[in-house]
Design a protein around this motif. Sequence first.
Motif, short mmCIF file in Angstrom:
data_model
loop_
_atom_site.label_atom_id
_atom_site.label_comp_id
_atom_site.label_asym_id
_atom_site.label_seq_id
_atom_site.Cartn_x
_atom_site.Cartn_y
_atom_site.Cartn_z
N ALA A 159 0.84 -1.19 0.00
CA ALA A 159 0.00 0.00 0.00
C ALA A 159 0.88 1.25 0.00
N LEU A 160 0.70 2.11 -1.00
CA LEU A 160 1.42 3.38 -1.10
C LEU A 160 0.44 4.51 -0.79
N ARG A 161 0.71 5.25 0.26
CA ARG A 161 -0.24 6.28 0.69
C ARG A 161 -0.27 7.44 -0.30
N LEU A 162 -1.49 7.83 -0.65
CA LEU A 162 -1.71 8.92 -1.60
C LEU A 162 -2.16 10.21 -0.93
N SER A 163 -2.71 10.13 0.29
CA SER A 163 -3.37 11.31 0.85
C SER A 163 -3.25 11.37 2.36
N GLN A 164 -3.47 12.58 2.87
CA GLN A 164 -3.71 12.82 4.29
C GLN A 164 -5.14 13.36 4.37
N LEU A 239 -15.44 13.20 4.30
CA LEU A 239 -14.09 13.63 3.96
C LEU A 239 -14.13 15.05 3.40
N ALA A 240 -13.20 15.87 3.84
CA ALA A 240 -13.18 17.26 3.40
C ALA A 240 -13.03 17.38 1.89
N ARG A 241 -12.24 16.47 1.27
CA ARG A 241 -12.07 16.57 -0.20
C ARG A 241 -13.39 16.34 -0.93
N PHE A 242 -14.25 15.46 -0.39
CA PHE A 242 -15.55 15.23 -1.02
C PHE A 242 -16.45 16.46 -0.86
N ALA A 243 -16.44 17.02 0.34
CA ALA A 243 -17.31 18.18 0.61
C ALA A 243 -16.90 19.37 -0.26
N LYS A 244 -15.60 19.64 -0.33
CA LYS A 244 -15.13 20.83 -1.05
C LYS A 244 -15.43 20.73 -2.55
N LEU A 245 -15.18 19.54 -3.15
CA LEU A 245 -15.45 19.41 -4.58
C LEU A 245 -16.94 19.44 -4.85
N SER A 246 -17.74 18.85 -3.97
CA SER A 246 -19.20 18.86 -4.14
C SER A 246 -19.73 20.29 -4.11
N ILE A 247 -19.19 21.11 -3.21
CA ILE A 247 -19.60 22.52 -3.13
C ILE A 247 -19.19 23.26 -4.40
N GLU A 285 -0.94 6.22 -12.55
CA GLU A 285 -0.52 6.28 -11.15
C GLU A 285 0.20 7.59 -10.84
N ALA A 286 1.03 8.05 -11.76
CA ALA A 286 1.71 9.33 -11.56
C ALA A 286 0.70 10.47 -11.51
N TRP A 287 -0.32 10.41 -12.36
CA TRP A 287 -1.36 11.45 -12.36
C TRP A 287 -2.16 11.40 -11.06
N LEU A 288 -2.49 10.20 -10.58
CA LEU A 288 -3.20 10.08 -9.30
C LEU A 288 -2.43 10.76 -8.17
N THR A 289 -1.14 10.47 -8.12
CA THR A 289 -0.31 11.06 -7.08
C THR A 289 -0.34 12.58 -7.18
N GLU A 290 -0.32 13.09 -8.39
CA GLU A 290 -0.35 14.54 -8.60
C GLU A 290 -1.64 15.16 -8.11
N ILE A 291 -2.79 14.57 -8.46
CA ILE A 291 -4.06 15.20 -8.09
C ILE A 291 -4.35 15.07 -6.60
N PHE A 292 -3.92 13.97 -5.98
CA PHE A 292 -4.09 13.86 -4.53
C PHE A 292 -3.22 14.91 -3.83
N ALA A 293 -1.97 15.06 -4.27
CA ALA A 293 -1.08 16.05 -3.66
C ALA A 293 -1.63 17.46 -3.87
N ARG A 294 -2.18 17.72 -5.04
CA ARG A 294 -2.72 19.04 -5.34
C ARG A 294 -3.87 19.39 -4.41
N SER A 295 -4.76 18.44 -4.16
CA SER A 295 -5.92 18.73 -3.32
C SER A 295 -5.59 18.73 -1.84
N ASP A 296 -4.42 18.16 -1.47
CA ASP A 296 -4.00 18.19 -0.06
C ASP A 296 -3.32 19.50 0.31
N ASP A 297 -2.92 20.29 -0.70
CA ASP A 297 -2.21 21.55 -0.43
C ASP A 297 -3.15 22.58 0.21
#
Length: 297
Positions: A159-164, A239-247, A285-297
Motif C-alpha cells: 500500500a502506497l499512501r496517496l493522501s492525508q 471527507l473534506a475533499r468530497f465536501a469541497k469538490l461537491s460545493i 498512477e503518476a497522475w493520481l499522485t499529482e491530483i491527490f497532492a494538489r488537493s491536499d495543499d
Amino acid sequence: MDERLSNLTWLRTFEAAARLLNFTKTGQELGLTQTAVSLHIRALEARLGSKLFYRQARRLELTEVGQAYALTVRQALGDIALATTRLFGAETAQTLTVRVPVSTSALWLAHLLPEFAARHPAINIRLVSNIWTAPEPRDDMDADVEIRLGQGNWEDGTALRLSQETIVPVCAASREQPVLVSELLQGPLIHILGYEDHWARYFAAHELPYASEHARFSVDTTVSALQLVAGGGGYATVLARFAKLSITRGMGIAIAGPEMPFQQSHYLIRRKASGPLRPEVQLFEAWLTEIFARSDD
C-alpha cells in the motif's frame, strides 16, 4: 544538460525495484542478477548524491526522496513508451480498469478524469466501484489500478499512501449555519455505515458528549449522505475533499464546522503477484499522485 541525468538502464532498474521492493524479484523481472540490480541502484544513488532506499535485513523501503523520484521516473518511462508506440508501432487505444471506493469515485475521481483524458487521449478508462474496502474474490485480479481507503494494513499487496485526509461536518446550504460546534448536537445527525464513530470522534475532539442514539438516519455511502444533507435531512461528517469538490460543483451543501484529522487515508495498492507496469498504468498512477497532492495543499 544536468550531469546527474542517469542512463536509462539504471532508471528502469530503479522503477522496478521501487515497485517490487525486492532486488531479487527485480532481477527476475528484468533478466538481471540480484548483484547487477544492486550495482545499478548504488550507481544511481551515487550519481544523484542521495539514498533512494532504506536497506533492511529482509526488506527494502523507499526513502521520501525515493518515493518522489519513483513517481517521476515512472511517468517519464510511461511517456517514452507511449510515444514510441504512437510513432513507430500500431496506434491502438489502451484501456485501464481502475477500481475505487464508490464514494471516492462518484464524489471526487470521476469529476477529475476528463483532465487525464485530455492529457492522454489514447488511454481509455473503465471505472469500477466497490462499497466496502475489500473487493469481492472474483474481482481480485481484474483491476490495473486499485485505490483503497483505510489504514494501509492489507495483506494482499503493498500500500502506497496517496493522501492525508480530514473530515468536516456538512449541512444543507439553505440551512442556517451553526455558530458553535455544540449546535450540531441538536441534529438531526446522519450516520454512514462503517463510519459510525465519526460523530463520536468529532464531538470528543471538541470535548462534547455524544450518544449514538442522536443519529436519526443511517446510510451506506457518503454519496447517499450528501444527497440527504442537500435535501435538508440534517448534518453528516464526510471527507473534506468530497465536501469541497461537491460545493465547487454546485451541490447544495455547506461546511458546518472545522476540519478534524481522519485516521484513514487513500492508498494505491500494488498486488504481490503483479508483473511489470504497463506504460499507461505508470502514467495513471503518476497522475493520481499529482491530483491527490494538489488537493491536499
